[in-house]
Design a protein around this motif. Structure first.
Motif: not given
Length: 64
Positions: A2-6, A12-14, A40-45
């Motif tokens: 897939k493309k990056p925007w998908q 989420v990070n952007l 939170a960001f670590s867990i989410l990623n």
């Protein structure tokens, strides 16, 4: 593939980066709670990475 925007992870990070850069209350919250936000960001990623099934590509002949 897939493309990056998908990519949910990239989106989420952007959005998080844009929110922190342009929404002062979020910036203040991050400054006041750096450990909690980083955790939170670590867990989410990790969660987003676990549910990802496709590779990301930037060109037809190369992967990221």
């Amino acid at each position: 593939m897939k493309k990056p925007w998908q990519s949910k992870t990239i989106i989420v990070n952007l959005l998080s980066a844009l929110g922190a850069a342009f929404y002062p209350p979020l910036t203040q919250y991050i400054q006041s709670h750096p450990v909690e936000v980083a955790t939170a960001f670590s867990i989410l990623n990790v969660v987003l990475r676990l549910i990802t099934h496709e590779e990301i590509y930037f060109s037809d002949d190369g992967l990221l």
